[in-house]
Design an enzyme around this catalytic site. Structure first.
Site, PDB file in Angstrom:
ATOM      1  N   GLY A  18       0.787  -1.223   0.000  1.00  0.00           N
ATOM      2  CA  GLY A  18       0.000   0.000   0.000  1.00  0.00           C
ATOM      3  C   GLY A  18       0.821   1.277   0.000  1.00  0.00           C
ATOM      4  CB  SER A  19      -0.178   4.641   1.163  1.00  0.00           C
ATOM      5  OG  SER A  19      -1.411   4.633   0.475  1.00  0.00           O
TER       6      SER A  19
END
Length: 580
Positions: free
Chosen positions: A299-300
């Protein structure tokens, strides 16, 4: 009238050769040939020996080692394993093995009954079948305690005998279980048995640990036992509090790559290592090392890589305004943000607010080829070379074709799967001034710096952005007073085995650096399927799940690492505040 026959001078006719003379001639020729071949062989042997002596005379002297043979004695010695301060993590302990010679038994039924009482995991009926069958020899237990030795002695059965053994002992129980791995028995006889590594560093360094020449030289790891204990305690509590099915944590020195602590939960006790699971998801086994073997879309936490590369290439600076108007359409794909962040944001705010759209626009400036090269330089595209038998199995999952849509999704942490250890090493390179590091479990004295992947200026700018994420962004719960924590959150939906993604299952990650003003350590915390339920609605994002766990780890570990907190002193007007 008869014709006259002329006289023939018989002395002029050739005499017939004798058969024995031909045989002798042939034998002589054969003998000459054999002598020639034998002489050539002797000459070659002398040349070989002479050449070998010349090589040995010109080489450095070393301790000779005999080759192992089937008749070689069984060596049970094994060197200790210690942490960076010399505290014992694994050692050998003298014990006994119990075996039976049924033909020497006086009362097999009583022996079976008493052994089942001493060892509750043994079946009396099965023992009795073995003792009264055709077998001449059988192992009862490979290792037993001194108390059990005495109890078996008290049976008084001459057919029950003991053999000396060395057993591998892990005095801290489950602490650092996945790193140590465990040991078992290899070749064995009545009087001794090989102790061999079966997983972790025990297996990776098996030859070194079994070397009789180095048996008194402990293998010193980079781990700190006290910090490892603190990490496992906090991670276990966080896993329970956040209702997660699994968790992983890594604390690493940003300059050397030394792993100070690394944990994977659930774990096991290497003194009683469980069998390998043959059914179900391997990731559900306590033997599965989530920190190394668990490759996930993270993810981020990946967004800082795209921004760092853009800073390095001079494409942006921290104040450059980036289009964050969503959705971003790419063919049939739509890229959205978790919230609407407005039409434009600075590069810093793209990271602080964690904008997928803004990061994708930055990735378009970089291009797929340059993105792949940069991520490869950070070590994110191949297995780590950490000193564990399981390391090769933690191979990142990459797209078959690094297309433009891959470029976009990878920039915000989807489309490529890596392990938490990969993430820790990459963040270390971002934080340490821009040199790549290789994760290691060995204590480093004077490590050589890795290749440069980022300039010091770009590194400092990236760390400052990560600091802003903690100060006013999605990781605000990680702001431990006095330790200047910088970091990034990442929440990735878990993929379904049949394709697509779950709506209610995520991998929550936090990758942090501290202290931000002079980065020394990187911390990665990963939770598998966390759900925070203290509010009216369940919360799964990393800011609510992984971040509080990471904050508590820093709060516990930083003082143990010798880091002094910076304390802001409140003073009256007109007096300058000082930071210690």
């Amino acid at each position: 009238m008869l014709a006259r026959v002329p006289k023939v001078d018989l002395s002029r006719l050739p005499r017939p050769r004798r058969k024995g003379a031909d045989s002798a001639e042939r034998a002589r020729v054969r003998a000459e040939r054999r002598l020639a071949v034998l002489g050539a062989m002797f000459a070659l042997a002398y040349l070989t020996v002479g050449g070998r002596m010349a090589v040995l005379a010109s080489s450095e002297p070393e301790e000779p080692r005999g080759a192992a043979t089937l008749d070689a004695p069984i060596l049970s010695t094994r060197a200790d394993i210690t942490d960076r301060e010399g505290r014992i993590l694994a050692t050998n302990l003298a014990t006994d093995a119990l075996y039976a010679q049924p033909r020497e038994m006086v009362d097999p039924a009583r022996a079976a009954r008493e052994l089942a009482r001493i060892f509750p995991d043994l079946e009396e009926a099965e023992l009795l079948r073995d003792f009264t069958g055709a077998r001449k020899f059988l192992w009862v237990r490979r290792q037993i305690s001194p108390e059990q030795v005495q109890a078996v002695h008290d049976i008084g059965e001459p057919g029950l005998l003991f053999g000396p053994r060395e057993m591998r002992l892990y005095p801290n129980g489950a602490l650092a279980a996945h790193i140590l791995g465990g040991a078992g028995y290899g070749r064995e006889g009545v009087d001794s048995a090989e102790v061999i590594g079966v997983a972790g560093v025990e297996r990776f360094f098996d030859a070194r640990l079994r070397d009789p020449v180095r048996q008194d030289e402990p293998l010193a790891l980079s781990l700190d036992l006290t910090i490892q204990a603190a990490m496992e305690e906090v991670l276990g509590g966080g896993m329970a509090l956040m209702n997660a099915k699994g968790a992983a944590g890594i604390l690493m020195d940003v300059r050397t790559g030394e792993i100070v602590a690394m944990a994977s939960l659930p774990d096991f006790d290497p003194n009683q290592r469980p069998p390998v699971a043959t059914k179900g998801d391997p990731g559900d086994s306590p033997l599965f090392n989530r920190a190394i073997q668990g490759v996930y879309e993270l993810g981020s936490v990946f967004k800082i890589f795209a921004v760092s590369q853009a800073l390095e290439l001079g494409l942006v600076n921290p104040q450059t305004m980036i289009d964050t108007q969503g959705p971003l359409l790419w063919g049939r794909f739509r890229i959205n943000d978790f919230h609407h962040y407005g039409a434009e944001n600075s590069v810093t705010d793209v990271i602080v607010k964690s904008s997928n759209v803004g990061t994708a626009h930055i990735a378009l400036m970089i291009g797929a080829a340059r993105q792949r090269e940069f991520l490869g330089g950070l070590g994110l595209l191949e297995p780590t070379h950490v000193e564990m038998a399981e390391a090769p199995t933690g191979r990142p999952l990459l797209p078959a074709q690094w297309s433009e849509i891959s470029l976009l999704t990878i920039s915000y942490g989807h489309g490529v799967s890596t392990s938490p250890l990969h993430l820790a090493a990459a963040y270390a390179a971002i934080a340490n001034g821009g040199t790549a590091v290789s994760p290691t479990l060995l204590r480093q004295e004077n490590p050589e710096p890795g290749p440069r992947v980022l300039s010091e200026q770009a590194s400092a700018q990236a760390v400052e952005m990560l600091r802003q994420v903690v100060a006013r962004g999605t990781a605000s719960l990680a702001d431990v007073p006095g330790y200047e924590v910088a970091g990034k959150t990442g929440t990735a939906d878990k993929p379904r085995p049949s394709g697509g993604y779950y709506d209610d299952k995520v991998i929550a990650n936090f990758a942090g650096v501290f202290p931000a003003s002079d980065p020394k350590y990187v911390l990665v915390v990963s939770l598998d399927e966390p759900v925070e339920t203290s509010g009216t609605e369940p919360r799964r994002t990393a800011g609510w799940t992984a971040v509080p766990v990471a904050a508590e780890m820093i709060r516990r570990a930083a003082p143990l690492l010798g880091l002094r907190p910076k304390v802001e002193v409140a003073v009256a007007d007109g007096v300058t505040a000082a930071a210690n």
